[in-house]
Design an enzyme around this catalytic site. Structure first.
Site, PDB file in Angstrom:
ATOM      1  N   SER A 477      36.455  35.398  33.792  1.00 60.49           N
ATOM      2  CA  SER A 477      35.614  36.436  34.392  1.00 60.49           C
ATOM      3  C   SER A 477      34.501  36.893  33.446  1.00 60.49           C
ATOM      4  CB  SER A 477      36.511  37.602  34.834  1.00 60.49           C
ATOM      5  OG  SER A 477      35.839  38.468  35.698  1.00 60.49           O
ATOM      6  N   ASP A 488      23.679  29.241  27.665  1.00 55.79           N
ATOM      7  CA  ASP A 488      22.423  28.922  28.350  1.00 55.79           C
ATOM      8  C   ASP A 488      21.212  29.250  27.487  1.00 55.79           C
ATOM      9  OD1 ASP A 488      23.826  28.017  30.506  1.00 55.79           O
ATOM     10  OD2 ASP A 488      23.549  29.818  31.728  1.00 55.79           O
ATOM     11  N   LYS A 503      37.189  31.700  36.850  1.00 55.54           N
ATOM     12  CA  LYS A 503      37.178  32.731  37.898  1.00 55.54           C
ATOM     13  C   LYS A 503      35.779  33.320  37.985  1.00 55.54           C
ATOM     14  CE  LYS A 503      39.357  36.935  39.643  1.00 55.54           C
ATOM     15  NZ  LYS A 503      38.121  37.709  39.861  1.00 55.54           N
TER      16      LYS A 503
END
Length: 710
Positions: A477, A488, A503
């Site tokens: 999460s 990224d 998740k």
């Protein structure tokens, strides 16, 4: 007005869904409810409307839905296929493609048929175990017991079911008998004085013990009321949508509230039901089980004993009932008989206590390596208190730890997110902002809506040095959001398991009483309403975050991720947000390639990889030997094989981990805190994953701040 504002701030996560549903449920009228049938139909009607209008990816109520619903319900009631006969299933099967219509019509025919048959089969099973356990077992007979419940067939007739009970009870008695004989052998080795008993006497005691456990087990089944039975039916329906959408009875809602309140009294573990078993999903940082270090995520709890009392077999017991045995008052002892992931069975005594909230907070350590100082920050949760604005949060604590380590002159930071199951999204965004200068961090999307890009709004970068983030399969999460954003941006090197948990969904609670003014509580629906996406457009659902540098670990082949749940939502992509990668490293790609090559050649990691494959093979071995000699041979074989991996436990470094300077005055007046930190530092020095993270950190080089462009 102040109270209203405070309520909205505290409950902002559920305000939006309620507003969205207001238009849908306005005029949603149901005739007055006078009996249990009408109450059950009311629950079905409200849940169907909520799922249809609020769920992120609602499932069509069609034949496919009906078939999955049908399978879910039967598997939930009888996962080990020891109650229903094949004839029962043949009779039930006519409804397999009719449940969609029954749900639309709020028809309870199938539920009543199966529920009544289930109660009848339970009553019959009560006679089976008494008859079977009345006589000694023949452990010289060559036979086996298949525990591949999912793929084994139902048995023909009640005699076939009784034979299945015979084998299961024989396996339980054999296990107890073996344990008793091993206990006698150990006492003999230790020179203890005791009354040695024959195998015949031990077998009789084992049967009596299993009989007592079965009596307790059926007492719990007898206490199953209508609301609990019907909740199984409702959850079989919600599970078709995704594994995190669940119906909570009023009692379950109370337990859920306690679970998220931050107050735990017991062993400090989150548990789930997996087929007939109670499985450890997560250890709560700071809790008794976490401190003890013997219980692990993935362990199966077979029996629960209160101190010296006879342990109770909880196999097949409902999770809520099993938890009643495990939890208890602070200071009392519970003894868990646990099946480890390597197949071995171990008794773990734990003194129940409250989870110390201090241990769930971020903490840091310094370490010197090759003449340079580095910092390690452990973050167990992304915590926040919505009730009070001035309470500490994961973000404010992380900022404090980073600034403290920076002031001490550390050359790089490791953030440990292993076993961090998530928490507050806003804190994850704020923490990301410590390492980047303004920009998108995550995308959040409601169904049929444009994605909402969540930005870091803070000015500047608190830490512009080398950064490594350590993850594993249980990082989920919010942990995945932070790790994904740093990956990224190429701001941090992600090191750890092949991928994180996966998740990428958000749930909210919806009270059924909000839709209909009913005098009794109807329960709540926890429903999936949003999906997380990375700034590169990919979802964290199912795939999680793939580590830049993959390190083998013992869980890597185990079924513990989102992808291993029933009916998870799929992975997908949306348009990427607008962002620029960080340009601060001079050797980012080179370090990743070089470090991965070194790990691939490391014999220690090769041993861990072999151990992981061996554990998976054991997990796939579904044969239990019911011949005593064959049973012993199987146990001895596994023990002998496991010795190959004893060296895994021997790893340690000469690194010296120390508390940050701001903590030293606190430790000087708080010996308990000092002892906690000593234990943590000792474990860090024996942690090969932290050691590898530090080696990667040492290799990373950053440009002069003047040359860095975001």
């Amino acid at each position: 007005m102040r109270k209203i504002i405070k309520f909205m701030r505290r409950n902002y996560k559920i305000i939006i869904p309620i507003i969205l549903l207001a238009g849908v449920l306005f005029g949603f009228q149901i005739k007055k409810v006078y009996d249990q049938n009408e109450e059950d139909r009311l629950k079905i009607s409200i849940i169907r409307y909520v799922l249809k209008n609020l769920h992120y990816e609602p499932h069509r109520i069609d034949n496919e839905f009906s078939e999955t619903f049908y399978d879910n319900f039967l598997n939930s009631l009888d996962p080990s296929k020891r109650y229903f006969t094949q004839e029962d299933i043949d009779e039930f099967s006519m409804y397999k493609t009719l449940l969609d219509n029954q749900i639309k019509q709020e028809d309870l025919t199938f539920f009543k048929l199966v529920d009544n048959r289930y109660k009848k089969r339970i009553a019959e099973a009560k006679t089976y175990y008494v008859d079977i356990l009345a006589k000694p077992f023949d452990f010289k007979e060559k036979e086996t017991f298949d525990i591949d419940y999912e793929n084994r067939p139902y048995r023909e007739g009640t005699e076939g079911v009784k034979e299945r009970w015979r084998k299961q009870l024989k396996a339980s008695v054999l296990s107890s008998l073996y344990d008793s004989e091993e206990l006698q052998k150990n006492k003999e080795k230790d020179g203890e004085e005791f009354e040695k008993k024959s195998r015949k006497d031990l077998e009789k005691e084992a049967r009596e013990s299993v009989k007592n456990n079965m009596e307790r087990y059926f007492e719990f089944l007898d206490e199953l009321d209508h609301n609990q039975s019907f909740s199984i039916y409702l959850n079989a329906m919600t599970m078709v949508f995704d594994p995190h959408t669940n119906y909570l009875t009023p009692k379950s809602k109370e337990d859920f509230d306690v679970g998220i309140s931050g107050t735990f009294e017991g062993i400090g573990a989150r548990l789930s039901r997996e087929k007939d078993y109670t499985k450890v999903v997560e250890l709560i940082s700071g809790g008794p089980a976490w401190k003890d270090g013997k219980l692990e995520a993935g362990d199966i709890i077979l029996k629960v004993g209160q101190g010296e009392e006879e342990p109770v077999d909880i196999v097949g017991m409902r999770l809520s009932n099993a938890i009643e045995y495990i939890k208890g008052k602070k200071g009392t002892e519970v003894r868990l008989t646990v099946k480890k992931i390597d197949g071995s069975v171990e008794i773990i005594p734990i003194i129940r206590d409250e989870v110390e909230l201090e241990e769930t907070f971020a903490k840091s350590s310094t370490v010197e390596m090759n003449g340079n100082m580095y910092g390690v920050i452990n973050l167990p949760k992304f915590y926040i208190d919505f009730k009070e604005d001035d309470k500490r949060t994961a973000a404010t604590d992380m900022k404090h730890e980073v600034e403290s380590l920076k002031a001490q002159g550390v050359k790089g930071l490791v953030i440990d997110l292993r076993n961090n199951g998530g928490g507050s999204l806003s804190t994850a965004i704020d923490i990301a902002g410590l390492f980047i200068d303004k920009g998108p961090v995550v995308q959040v999307k409601y169904r049929d809506k444009s994605p909402n890009v969540k930005f870091d709004q803070s000015e500047g970068i608190v830490w512009d040095g080398p950064l490594v983030i350590l993850v594993n399969e249980l990082s989920a999460s919010a942990s995945e959001i932070l790790a994904a954003a740093m990956q990224d941006y190429k701001r941090a090197v992600i090191i750890g398991s092949k991928q994180t948990f996966g998740k990428g969904t958000v749930q909210t609670l919806y009270s059924l009483n909000q839709a209909y003014n009913y005098p009794k509580p109807l329960g709540d629906l926890k429903v999936t309403i949003q999906k997380f996406y990375r700034i590169n457009g990919g979802s964290t659902q199912l795939r999680g975050v793939s580590s830049d540098i993959v390190i083998p670990d013992r869980y890597q082949f185990m079924d513990i991720g989102e992808r291993d749940q029933e009916n998870p939502l799929p992975w997908d992509m949306i348009e990427a947000a607008s962002y620029n990668t960080w340009k601060g490293y001079t050797n980012y790609d080179e370090v990743i390639k070089q470090s991965q090559k070194e790990i691939n050649k490391n014999s220690y990691f090769d041993l861990i990889n072999k151990n992981a494959r061996w554990l998976k093979d054991i997990q796939n071995d579904n044969t239990v030997y019911l011949n005593y000699d064959d049973y012993v041979k199987d146990v001895d074989k596994r023990d002998a094989e496991s010795k190959e991996f004893d060296g895994i436990k021997d790893f340690k470094t000469e690194l010296q981990f120390k508390s940050p300077t701001y903590e030293l005055p606190l430790i000087a007046v708080d010996t308990i805190l000092g002892d906690k930190r000593k234990n943590w530092h000792k474990n860090l020095a024996k942690d090969i994953y932290v050691d590898e993270a530090l080696k990667v950190l040492e290799k990373l080089k950053v440009k002069s701040p003047k040359l860095v462009q975001n």
